[in-house]
Design a protein around this motif. Structure first.
Motif, PDB file in Angstrom:
ATOM      1  N   ALA A  98       0.839  -1.208   0.000  1.00 44.80           N
ATOM      2  CA  ALA A  98       0.000   0.000   0.000  1.00 44.80           C
ATOM      3  C   ALA A  98       0.866   1.248   0.000  1.00 44.80           C
ATOM      4  CB  ALA A  98      -0.934  -0.005   1.213  1.00 44.80           C
ATOM      5  N   ARG A  99       1.886   1.265   0.863  1.00 48.35           N
ATOM      6  CA  ARG A  99       2.756   2.434   0.949  1.00 48.35           C
ATOM      7  C   ARG A  99       3.449   2.688  -0.395  1.00 48.35           C
ATOM      8  NH1 ARG A  99       7.819   4.297   3.948  1.00 48.35           N
ATOM      9  NH2 ARG A  99       7.563   6.548   3.689  1.00 48.35           N
ATOM     10  N   SER A 100       4.021   1.638  -0.965  1.00 51.59           N
ATOM     11  CA  SER A 100       4.769   1.784  -2.213  1.00 51.59           C
ATOM     12  C   SER A 100       3.882   2.269  -3.348  1.00 51.59           C
ATOM     13  CB  SER A 100       5.408   0.439  -2.570  1.00 51.59           C
ATOM     14  OG  SER A 100       6.271   0.571  -3.678  1.00 51.59           O
ATOM     15  N   TYR A 101       2.741   1.630  -3.542  1.00 53.63           N
ATOM     16  CA  TYR A 101       1.937   1.938  -4.720  1.00 53.63           C
ATOM     17  C   TYR A 101       1.160   3.239  -4.571  1.00 53.63           C
ATOM     18  CZ  TYR A 101       3.433  -2.718  -5.952  1.00 53.63           C
ATOM     19  OH  TYR A 101       4.204  -3.820  -6.233  1.00 53.63           O
ATOM     20  N   ILE A 102       0.846   3.641  -3.347  1.00 55.07           N
ATOM     21  CA  ILE A 102       0.261   4.968  -3.143  1.00 55.07           C
ATOM     22  C   ILE A 102       1.276   6.048  -3.516  1.00 55.07           C
ATOM     23  CG2 ILE A 102      -0.468   6.618  -1.355  1.00 55.07           C
ATOM     24  CD1 ILE A 102      -1.920   4.272   0.018  1.00 55.07           C
TER      25      ILE A 102
ATOM     26  N   ASP B 120      13.068   6.223 -18.342  1.00 49.66           N
ATOM     27  CA  ASP B 120      13.301   7.386 -17.486  1.00 49.66           C
ATOM     28  C   ASP B 120      13.415   7.017 -16.016  1.00 49.66           C
ATOM     29  OD1 ASP B 120      13.286   9.719 -19.300  1.00 49.66           O
ATOM     30  OD2 ASP B 120      11.255   9.044 -19.768  1.00 49.66           O
ATOM     31  N   ILE B 121      12.411   6.310 -15.480  1.00 52.06           N
ATOM     32  CA  ILE B 121      12.341   6.074 -14.045  1.00 52.06           C
ATOM     33  C   ILE B 121      12.017   4.613 -13.767  1.00 52.06           C
ATOM     34  CG2 ILE B 121      11.201   6.710 -11.875  1.00 52.06           C
ATOM     35  CD1 ILE B 121      10.390   9.346 -13.148  1.00 52.06           C
ATOM     36  N   HIS B 122      12.768   4.030 -12.846  1.00 51.30           N
ATOM     37  CA  HIS B 122      12.494   2.669 -12.363  1.00 51.30           C
ATOM     38  C   HIS B 122      12.173   2.782 -10.878  1.00 51.30           C
ATOM     39  CE1 HIS B 122      12.653  -1.597 -11.701  1.00 51.30           C
ATOM     40  NE2 HIS B 122      13.165  -1.862 -12.899  1.00 51.30           N
ATOM     41  N   LEU B 123      11.056   2.157 -10.463  1.00 50.01           N
ATOM     42  CA  LEU B 123      10.541   2.318  -9.103  1.00 50.01           C
ATOM     43  C   LEU B 123      10.510   0.994  -8.343  1.00 50.01           C
ATOM     44  CD1 LEU B 123       7.358   4.413 -10.037  1.00 50.01           C
ATOM     45  CD2 LEU B 123       9.557   5.319  -9.240  1.00 50.01           C
ATOM     46  N   GLY B 124      10.539   1.117  -7.011  1.00 56.47           N
ATOM     47  CA  GLY B 124      10.370  -0.065  -6.161  1.00 56.47           C
ATOM     48  C   GLY B 124      10.615   0.275  -4.710  1.00 56.47           C
ATOM     49  N   GLY B 125      10.411  -0.712  -3.854  1.00 55.42           N
ATOM     50  CA  GLY B 125      10.700  -0.556  -2.439  1.00 55.42           C
ATOM     51  C   GLY B 125      12.187  -0.693  -2.171  1.00 55.42           C
ATOM     52  N   ALA B 126      12.639  -0.150  -1.045  1.00 49.00           N
ATOM     53  CA  ALA B 126      14.063  -0.202  -0.708  1.00 49.00           C
ATOM     54  C   ALA B 126      14.567  -1.633  -0.573  1.00 49.00           C
ATOM     55  CB  ALA B 126      14.320   0.579   0.585  1.00 49.00           C
ATOM     56  N   ASP B 127      13.679  -2.568  -0.253  1.00 47.64           N
ATOM     57  CA  ASP B 127      14.088  -3.967  -0.123  1.00 47.64           C
ATOM     58  C   ASP B 127      14.457  -4.590  -1.463  1.00 47.64           C
ATOM     59  OD1 ASP B 127      11.364  -3.645  -0.792  1.00 47.64           O
ATOM     60  OD2 ASP B 127      10.918  -5.706  -0.214  1.00 47.64           O
ATOM     61  N   LEU B 128      14.141  -3.924  -2.569  1.00 48.49           N
ATOM     62  CA  LEU B 128      14.454  -4.459  -3.891  1.00 48.49           C
ATOM     63  C   LEU B 128      15.788  -3.963  -4.440  1.00 48.49           C
ATOM     64  CD1 LEU B 128      10.973  -4.216  -5.671  1.00 48.49           C
ATOM     65  CD2 LEU B 128      11.997  -6.189  -4.524  1.00 48.49           C
TER      66      LEU B 128
ATOM     67  N   GLY C 243      10.810   3.940   1.421  1.00 52.61           N
ATOM     68  CA  GLY C 243      11.203   3.306   2.673  1.00 52.61           C
ATOM     69  C   GLY C 243      10.232   2.223   3.095  1.00 52.61           C
ATOM     70  N   MET C 244      10.647   1.440   4.076  1.00 51.00           N
ATOM     71  CA  MET C 244       9.868   0.304   4.540  1.00 51.00           C
ATOM     72  C   MET C 244       8.828   0.721   5.582  1.00 51.00           C
ATOM     73  SD  MET C 244      10.909  -2.329   2.816  1.00 51.00           S
ATOM     74  CE  MET C 244      10.770  -1.134   1.492  1.00 51.00           C
ATOM     75  N   VAL C 245       7.891  -0.184   5.851  1.00 50.26           N
ATOM     76  CA  VAL C 245       6.858   0.031   6.860  1.00 50.26           C
ATOM     77  C   VAL C 245       7.222  -0.734   8.130  1.00 50.26           C
ATOM     78  CG1 VAL C 245       4.435  -0.364   7.465  1.00 50.26           C
ATOM     79  CG2 VAL C 245       5.041   0.425   5.171  1.00 50.26           C
ATOM     80  N   ASN C 246       7.215  -0.024   9.255  1.00 52.78           N
ATOM     81  CA  ASN C 246       7.368  -0.654  10.558  1.00 52.78           C
ATOM     82  C   ASN C 246       6.017  -0.667  11.261  1.00 52.78           C
ATOM     83  OD1 ASN C 246      10.198  -0.889  10.211  1.00 52.78           O
ATOM     84  ND2 ASN C 246      10.488   1.196  10.959  1.00 52.78           N
ATOM     85  N   VAL C 247       5.832  -1.606  12.144  1.00 57.31           N
ATOM     86  CA  VAL C 247       4.604  -1.689  12.932  1.00 57.31           C
ATOM     87  C   VAL C 247       4.988  -1.590  14.401  1.00 57.31           C
ATOM     88  CG1 VAL C 247       2.586  -3.083  13.544  1.00 57.31           C
ATOM     89  CG2 VAL C 247       3.469  -3.113  11.194  1.00 57.31           C
ATOM     90  N   GLY C 248       4.605  -0.487  15.017  1.00 57.09           N
ATOM     91  CA  GLY C 248       4.948  -0.281  16.422  1.00 57.09           C
ATOM     92  C   GLY C 248       6.441  -0.273  16.663  1.00 57.09           C
ATOM     93  N   GLY C 249       7.202   0.243  15.694  1.00 60.59           N
ATOM     94  CA  GLY C 249       8.652   0.341  15.851  1.00 60.59           C
ATOM     95  C   GLY C 249       9.413  -0.872  15.380  1.00 60.59           C
ATOM     96  N   GLU C 250       8.717  -1.965  15.014  1.00 61.35           N
ATOM     97  CA  GLU C 250       9.382  -3.171  14.537  1.00 61.35           C
ATOM     98  C   GLU C 250       9.088  -3.373  13.053  1.00 61.35           C
ATOM     99  OE1 GLU C 250       9.831  -6.518  17.824  1.00 61.35           O
ATOM    100  OE2 GLU C 250       7.729  -6.082  17.433  1.00 61.35           O
ATOM    101  N   LYS C 251      10.045  -3.967  12.348  1.00 54.89           N
ATOM    102  CA  LYS C 251       9.849  -4.265  10.944  1.00 54.89           C
ATOM    103  C   LYS C 251       8.637  -5.160  10.766  1.00 54.89           C
ATOM    104  CE  LYS C 251      12.078  -6.435   6.951  1.00 54.89           C
ATOM    105  NZ  LYS C 251      13.265  -7.174   6.456  1.00 54.89           N
ATOM    106  N   MET C 252       7.771  -4.815   9.806  1.00 53.95           N
ATOM    107  CA  MET C 252       6.605  -5.646   9.544  1.00 53.95           C
ATOM    108  C   MET C 252       7.045  -6.991   8.993  1.00 53.95           C
ATOM    109  SD  MET C 252       3.232  -4.811   7.239  1.00 53.95           S
ATOM    110  CE  MET C 252       4.100  -5.021   5.697  1.00 53.95           C
ATOM    111  N   SER C 253       6.574  -8.065   9.617  1.00 55.50           N
ATOM    112  CA  SER C 253       7.014  -9.392   9.228  1.00 55.50           C
ATOM    113  C   SER C 253       5.966 -10.417   9.639  1.00 55.50           C
ATOM    114  CB  SER C 253       8.353  -9.730   9.902  1.00 55.50           C
ATOM    115  OG  SER C 253       8.657 -11.096   9.798  1.00 55.50           O
ATOM    116  N   LYS C 254       5.733 -11.388   8.782  1.00 60.05           N
ATOM    117  CA  LYS C 254       4.806 -12.464   9.132  1.00 60.05           C
ATOM    118  C   LYS C 254       5.296 -13.232  10.356  1.00 60.05           C
ATOM    119  CE  LYS C 254       2.726 -13.311   4.609  1.00 60.05           C
ATOM    120  NZ  LYS C 254       2.446 -14.293   3.553  1.00 60.05           N
ATOM    121  N   SER C 255       6.607 -13.417  10.448  1.00 68.00           N
ATOM    122  CA  SER C 255       7.162 -14.188  11.562  1.00 68.00           C
ATOM    123  C   SER C 255       6.940 -13.505  12.900  1.00 68.00           C
ATOM    124  CB  SER C 255       8.662 -14.428  11.339  1.00 68.00           C
ATOM    125  OG  SER C 255       9.353 -13.190  11.307  1.00 68.00           O
ATOM    126  N   LEU C 256       6.811 -12.163  12.896  1.00 68.99           N
ATOM    127  CA  LEU C 256       6.583 -11.421  14.137  1.00 68.99           C
ATOM    128  C   LEU C 256       5.099 -11.282  14.456  1.00 68.99           C
ATOM    129  CD1 LEU C 256       9.207  -8.539  13.757  1.00 68.99           C
ATOM    130  CD2 LEU C 256       9.381 -10.577  15.191  1.00 68.99           C
TER     131      LEU C 256
END
Length: 486
Positions: free
Chosen positions: A42-46, A226-234, A262-275
């Motif tokens: 959502a963050r990236s594509y918005i 001209d422009i190539h886009l993506g999240g920082a993780d890419l 930039g990436m999305v954190n949840v409550g100060g922690e990296k968003m992750s399925k494992s968390l």
């Protein structure tokens, strides 16, 4: 001012100059369609939707291409878990992606190529790399020879030691053993028993992750864009490997500007399925959060910085959106009675012209949407005050004289909000639904906590209570729980 963008490749904020005056070609890395989209998507594509909208508003002709990765180990794994097929998993999640993006008011891309429909272009590009000595085959696999590319690492700035981690990109240990150098990565993977495969000069198999985008960029937009886009993780390894492949084949730059959010954190922690802090767009919207609130929340932070998702921050965005929505909706709800014309009024006072200039200056400053949103709030203030008075019962005829002076202001607010993809939401009786959705999510969280504490009796009770109310819980891999009305 002219538009300036932070180019990951040069590590500088540069003046944007397209290859062809007045036209912009953009490629945005899309999703791997094995699951529903999450907050990071959502963050990236918005953000990239706003870039596109701003370029269009500025007078550019924009071609925006975004791909689907529909051949991938994760998709195959999900299909195996479900007892279905790669095509079934992909088609379901492509449909879900399109629905989620429409809900967030994201403009559909001009073209959306898929890896499965670009196989000829992929095989051709691999063949060119092999002919140039930049790739080699080994037992049905084909690998890119990283050490043949002298500037490999120029996007990420990683040292050779740092490059080794993740350099292969979605390959396993057996595949690693066939490589000439540990940094080499797969362009084509030989078929394994029971897996779907496609024919190629190197035998049946399927493309590697990175080569898919290189081939689709070239097929859809040409050698240099001209422009190539993506999240920082890419940035590494995916975009680093895209550059290596494409530029080894063509000898030309793949893209002039590389932009990463930039990436999305949840409550100060990296968003992750494992968390267990992983939230899908679908679950968030079904909990009662409005799409415009989510857009505003995303745009109040600079796109390159981490975004911390908290209940408090989302509530603040909801409050801010309530005021903006009241101002934006003033014309639709009361415009006729206030004497506002159907046609746009004159541009307005010098003060409004100055406001428009400050909005453009904010956006030209590396898409400073936070400053641009502040301009919207400034424009909205008197409009919101009038809307609130009318909602409290003040007669529209009594306010008509004052409102005529506000019409150009409302039209400018609507125009600039549209550049950010923000528009008034139709009044609906959703307040009760939002409260109910929050209550459901609260019980889902309580059930998750009970399961973590091995209090399975409480977890089962909560599930049964929700089921009795017509709420079906869907437990997904990684501790994610979605809900639907049964």
């Amino acid at each position: 001012m002219t538009l300036r963008l932070t180019n990951t490749l040069s590590r500088r904020c540069e003046t944007f100059e397209p290859l062809q005056p007045g036209t912009v070609s953009i490629y945005c890395c899309g999703v791997t369609v094995y699951d529903l989209c999450h907050l990071g998507h959502a963050r990236s594509y918005i953000v990239w939707d706003v870039l596109r909208r701003y370029l269009l508003w500025s007078g550019y002709a924009v071609t925006f291409v975004q791909n689907f990765t529909d051949i991938d180990d994760k998709i195959l794994k999900r299909a195996e878990e479900e007892g279905s097929s790669m095509a079934v998993v992909s088609e379901r999640n492509i449909a879900a992606f399109q629905a989620d993006m429409a809900a967030l008011h994201i403009l559909p891309p001009d073209r959306m190529p898929r890896a499965t429909r670009s196989l000829d272009a992929i095989r051709q590009l691999i063949g060119e790399l092999e002919a140039k000595g930049a790739a080699y085959s080994a037992d049905g696999d084909v690998y890119f020879a990283v050490m043949r590319q002298a500037d490999y690492g120029k996007l990420s700035g990683r040292t050779l030691e740092e490059q080794q981690e993740g350099a292969s990109g979605r390959t396993n240990e057996a595949e690693e053993a066939r490589k000439r150098h540990p940094f080499d990565f797969a362009l084509w993977k030989g078929a394994k028993p029971g897996e779907p495969s496609f024919p190629s000069p190197w035998g049946a198999g399927r493309p590697g992750w990175h080569i898919e985008c290189s081939a689709m960029v070239r097929e859809e937009l040409g050698t240099t864009i001209d422009i190539h886009l993506g999240g920082a993780d890419l940035i590494f390894p995916h975009h680093e490997n895209e550059i290596a492949q494409s530029e080894a084949a063509s000898g030309e730059p793949l893209a002039r500007y590389w932009l990463h959010n930039g990436m999305v954190n949840v409550g100060g922690e990296k968003m992750s399925k494992s968390l267990g802090n992983f939230t899908t767009i679908r679950a968030l919207l079904e909990s009662g959060v409005s799409p415009m609130t989510l857009r505003l929340f995303v745009l109040q932070a600079h796109y390159r910085k981490p975004l911390d998702f908290t209940a408090e921050a989302l509530a603040a965005a909801a409050t801010g959106w309530k005021g903006l929505d009241a101002a934006l909706g003033l014309g639709e709800r009361h415009g006729t009675a206030l004497g506002w014309g159907a046609e746009p009024a004159a541009e307005g006072s010098e003060a409004l012209i100055e406001v428009r200039g400050r909005f453009a200056a904010a956006m030209d400053d590396d898409l400073n949407t936070s400053a641009a949103v502040a301009v919207l709030f400034e424009l909205a203030r008197p409009l919101r005050a009038l809307a609130n008075r009318l909602e409290r019962g003040e007669a529209e005829t009594d306010a008509a004289g004052e409102a005529l002076d506000l019409e150009p202001r409302w039209r400018l607010l609507s125009e600039l909000a549209g550049v950010l993809g923000l528009e008034a939401e139709a009044p609906t009786p959703l307040a009760a639904d939002a409260v109910e959705g929050a209550a459901i999510q609260e019980r889902i969280e309580a059930r998750r906590a009970a399961k973590a504490a091995k209090d399975f009796a409480t977890a089962d009770r909560l599930r049964a209570e929700l089921a009795a109310e017509g709420i079906e819980l869907i437990d997904r891999p990684g501790g994610v729980t979605d809900w639907v009305r049964s």
